[in-house]
Design a protein around this motif. Structure first.
Motif, PDB file in Angstrom:
ATOM      1  N   LEU A  21       0.806  -1.107  -0.026  1.00 54.58           N
ATOM      2  CA  LEU A  21      -0.127   0.001  -0.020  1.00 54.58           C
ATOM      3  C   LEU A  21       0.666   1.138  -0.145  1.00 54.58           C
ATOM      4  CD1 LEU A  21      -2.905  -0.957   2.389  1.00 54.58           C
ATOM      5  CD2 LEU A  21      -2.916  -0.981  -0.012  1.00 54.58           C
ATOM      6  N   GLN A  22       1.880   1.200   0.730  1.00 55.44           N
ATOM      7  CA  GLN A  22       2.777   2.416   0.729  1.00 55.44           C
ATOM      8  C   GLN A  22       3.500   2.750  -0.616  1.00 55.44           C
ATOM      9  OE1 GLN A  22       6.730   1.992   2.717  1.00 55.44           O
ATOM     10  NE2 GLN A  22       6.399   3.920   3.866  1.00 55.44           N
ATOM     11  N   LYS A  23       3.890   1.525  -1.230  1.00 56.27           N
ATOM     12  CA  LYS A  23       4.381   1.588  -2.574  1.00 56.27           C
ATOM     13  C   LYS A  23       3.369   2.081  -3.562  1.00 56.27           C
ATOM     14  CE  LYS A  23       6.552  -1.886  -3.631  1.00 56.27           C
ATOM     15  NZ  LYS A  23       7.191  -3.173  -4.186  1.00 56.27           N
ATOM     16  N   ALA A  24       2.028   1.430  -3.543  1.00 56.49           N
ATOM     17  CA  ALA A  24       0.858   1.925  -4.460  1.00 56.49           C
ATOM     18  C   ALA A  24       0.680   3.435  -4.272  1.00 56.49           C
ATOM     19  CB  ALA A  24      -0.242   1.117  -4.206  1.00 56.49           C
ATOM     20  N   GLU A  25       0.574   3.958  -3.065  1.00 62.06           N
ATOM     21  CA  GLU A  25       0.524   5.231  -2.762  1.00 62.06           C
ATOM     22  C   GLU A  25       1.422   6.202  -3.517  1.00 62.06           C
ATOM     23  OE1 GLU A  25      -0.215   8.690   0.695  1.00 62.06           O
ATOM     24  OE2 GLU A  25      -0.652   6.497   1.280  1.00 62.06           O
ATOM     25  N   ARG A  26       2.685   5.888  -3.166  1.00 63.27           N
ATOM     26  CA  ARG A  26       3.983   6.643  -3.924  1.00 63.27           C
ATOM     27  C   ARG A  26       3.577   6.849  -5.744  1.00 63.27           C
ATOM     28  NH1 ARG A  26       8.168   4.919  -6.359  1.00 63.27           N
ATOM     29  NH2 ARG A  26       8.103   2.800  -5.595  1.00 63.27           N
ATOM     30  N   LEU A  27       3.405   5.485  -6.053  1.00 60.36           N
ATOM     31  CA  LEU A  27       3.151   5.635  -7.634  1.00 60.36           C
ATOM     32  C   LEU A  27       1.856   6.133  -8.019  1.00 60.36           C
ATOM     33  CD1 LEU A  27       4.264   1.938  -8.236  1.00 60.36           C
ATOM     34  CD2 LEU A  27       5.602   3.922  -9.031  1.00 60.36           C
ATOM     35  N   ILE A  28       0.704   6.185  -7.371  1.00 60.41           N
ATOM     36  CA  ILE A  28      -0.632   6.920  -7.609  1.00 60.41           C
ATOM     37  C   ILE A  28      -0.247   8.244  -7.626  1.00 60.41           C
ATOM     38  CG2 ILE A  28      -2.608   7.408  -6.855  1.00 60.41           C
ATOM     39  CD1 ILE A  28      -2.839   4.659  -5.733  1.00 60.41           C
ATOM     40  N   ARG A  29       0.298   8.903  -6.431  1.00 59.21           N
ATOM     41  CA  ARG A  29       0.780  10.201  -6.397  1.00 59.21           C
ATOM     42  C   ARG A  29       1.846  10.547  -7.633  1.00 59.21           C
ATOM     43  NH1 ARG A  29      -0.845  12.624  -1.913  1.00 59.21           N
ATOM     44  NH2 ARG A  29      -1.357  11.265  -0.037  1.00 59.21           N
ATOM     45  N   GLU A  30       2.526   9.783  -7.965  1.00 58.78           N
ATOM     46  CA  GLU A  30       3.644  10.005  -9.107  1.00 58.78           C
ATOM     47  C   GLU A  30       2.704  10.458 -10.609  1.00 58.78           C
ATOM     48  OE1 GLU A  30       6.931   7.688 -11.937  1.00 58.78           O
ATOM     49  OE2 GLU A  30       6.720   7.413  -9.727  1.00 58.78           O
ATOM     50  N   ALA A  31       1.911   9.473 -10.777  1.00 59.99           N
ATOM     51  CA  ALA A  31       0.615   9.309 -11.831  1.00 59.99           C
ATOM     52  C   ALA A  31      -0.235  10.699 -11.983  1.00 59.99           C
ATOM     53  CB  ALA A  31      -0.302   8.149 -11.740  1.00 59.99           C
ATOM     54  N   ALA A  32      -0.657  11.148 -10.770  1.00 63.12           N
ATOM     55  CA  ALA A  32      -1.323  11.949 -10.452  1.00 63.12           C
ATOM     56  C   ALA A  32      -0.577  13.455 -10.846  1.00 63.12           C
ATOM     57  CB  ALA A  32      -2.216  12.276  -9.092  1.00 63.12           C
ATOM     58  N   GLY A  33       0.722  13.315 -10.147  1.00 63.82           N
ATOM     59  CA  GLY A  33       1.789  14.271 -10.597  1.00 63.82           C
ATOM     60  C   GLY A  33       2.181  14.533 -11.977  1.00 63.82           C
ATOM     61  N   GLN A  34       1.926  13.609 -12.737  1.00 65.21           N
ATOM     62  CA  GLN A  34       2.241  13.661 -14.234  1.00 65.21           C
ATOM     63  C   GLN A  34       0.889  14.143 -15.000  1.00 65.21           C
ATOM     64  OE1 GLN A  34       4.542  10.472 -16.164  1.00 65.21           O
ATOM     65  NE2 GLN A  34       5.319   9.744 -14.050  1.00 65.21           N
ATOM     66  N   GLY A  35      -0.235  14.452 -14.390  1.00 62.85           N
ATOM     67  CA  GLY A  35      -1.367  14.984 -14.751  1.00 62.85           C
ATOM     68  C   GLY A  35      -2.356  14.003 -15.344  1.00 62.85           C
ATOM     69  N   ALA A  36      -2.156  12.720 -14.718  1.00 68.33           N
ATOM     70  CA  ALA A  36      -3.159  11.540 -14.852  1.00 68.33           C
ATOM     71  C   ALA A  36      -4.395  11.928 -14.333  1.00 68.33           C
ATOM     72  CB  ALA A  36      -2.492  10.262 -14.539  1.00 68.33           C
ATOM     73  N   GLN A  37      -5.743  11.840 -14.900  1.00 70.85           N
ATOM     74  CA  GLN A  37      -6.898  11.731 -14.403  1.00 70.85           C
ATOM     75  C   GLN A  37      -7.611  10.660 -14.127  1.00 70.85           C
ATOM     76  OE1 GLN A  37      -7.122  14.362 -18.135  1.00 70.85           O
ATOM     77  NE2 GLN A  37      -8.548  15.420 -16.994  1.00 70.85           N
ATOM     78  N   TYR A  38      -7.011   9.602 -14.512  1.00 72.88           N
ATOM     79  CA  TYR A  38      -7.573   8.324 -14.157  1.00 72.88           C
ATOM     80  C   TYR A  38      -6.274   7.509 -14.128  1.00 72.88           C
ATOM     81  CZ  TYR A  38     -10.116   3.801 -15.213  1.00 72.88           C
ATOM     82  OH  TYR A  38     -10.514   2.594 -15.193  1.00 72.88           O
TER      83      TYR A  38
END
Length: 276
Positions: A21-38
């Motif tokens: 879950l910690q790793k997933a959160e880091r990667l989700i935040r990275e995706a959102a930081g790159q502008g991903a809306q989904y």
């Protein structure tokens, strides 16, 4: 134009749920930081372990830790968040479900699908795995409404059953989701071919986030992909834990469906099956 940035999250999940879950959160935040809306996670993103460890890591939906985790992040980051899949426990039932969930930017659970086709496979000189030993079969085809498209939900082994995706497209799906933990043995030859086939025949985007790494039963293939309705692979992950982002255009789905009207040209009146 109905354009949206989407992201696949590729992970090497293991038996430590907190670490996953910690790793997933880091990667989700990275995706959102790159502008991903989904943002879409892979199959069993929160736990991959032995059958003996499943009871302690399965969760109730919507009350479990992982669902609350996804709800919190989707709301905080203002994104649509597809929760790969997880082990769902149900009160009064012995077996679990392999279930996927979808959250809107308000943190609301707007869709849940239970895997219909379980991975019961024994390949000579290859992997042997009987998912149905501890999981039950899903029984519902699920298409979710969003503010940008209708999305069909499926999981991994489902990709080999085109009937499911045809039903989703007939229900209006323009995006077909396939979180996966595909085996290296079959992935090398079948993964891209199957994803492109489902995209072409249903004239829809296919978003397929995958697992990589050595698991208790086999090696996972990875190579998360985003495929457009023409069957072109527009984004592919390398052999690493990573985020892959691509812009998709839902108007392109309708353009392709008008140019090559294969869905419109179906002949369901002659498709009945007669077995001798």
């Amino acid at each position: 134009m109905r354009k949206i940035k989407v992201a696949t999250v590729q992970m090497d999940s293991q038996h430590d749920k907190a670490s996953n879950l910690q790793k997933a959160e880091r990667l989700i935040r990275e995706a959102a930081g790159q502008g991903a809306q989904y943002v879409a996670l892979p199959e069993y993103f929160n736990f991959v372990g032995t059958e003996e460890q499943e009871e302690a890591n399965a969760e109730y939906i919507p009350d479990g830790e992982t669902v609350q985790f996804l709800s919190r992040l989707s709301k905080e980051l203002n994104i649509w968040l597809h929760g790969g899949s997880m082990l769902e426990k149900v009160r009064g039932e012995v077996k679990f479900y392999n279930a996927t969930v979808l959250f809107n930017p308000q943190g609301e659970l707007v869709g849940k699908y239970r895997k219909i086709h379980l991975f019961d496979v024994e390949i000579e000189s290859g992997p042997s795995y009987l998912e149905s030993q501890t999981k039950d079969f899903g029984r519902e085809v699920v298409v979710c409404d969003t503010d940008f498209a209708k999305i069909g939900l499926a999981i991994c082994y489902d990709i080999r059953f085109p009937e499911l995706f045809r039903l989703q497209s007939l229900k209006g799906a323009e995006i077909l989701m396939l979180p996966a933990e595909f085996t290296l043995y079959t992935g090398r030859d079948h993964w891209e071919t199957l994803l492109r086939a489902r995209a072409i025949e249903n004239q829809a985007y296919v978003i397929a986030p995958g697992q990589i790494g050595k698991k208790p039963s086999y090696q996972s293939y990875g190579r998360s992909m985003i495929v457009d309705p023409w069957g072109t692979v527009i984004a592919t992950a390398t052999d690493a834990e990573m985020v892959t982002v691509a812009e998709i255009d839902l108007d392109y789905v309708q353009q392709i469906r008008k140019q090559v009207p294969s869905l419109k040209n179906r002949r369901p009146e002659v498709y009945s099956l007669h077995l001798s």
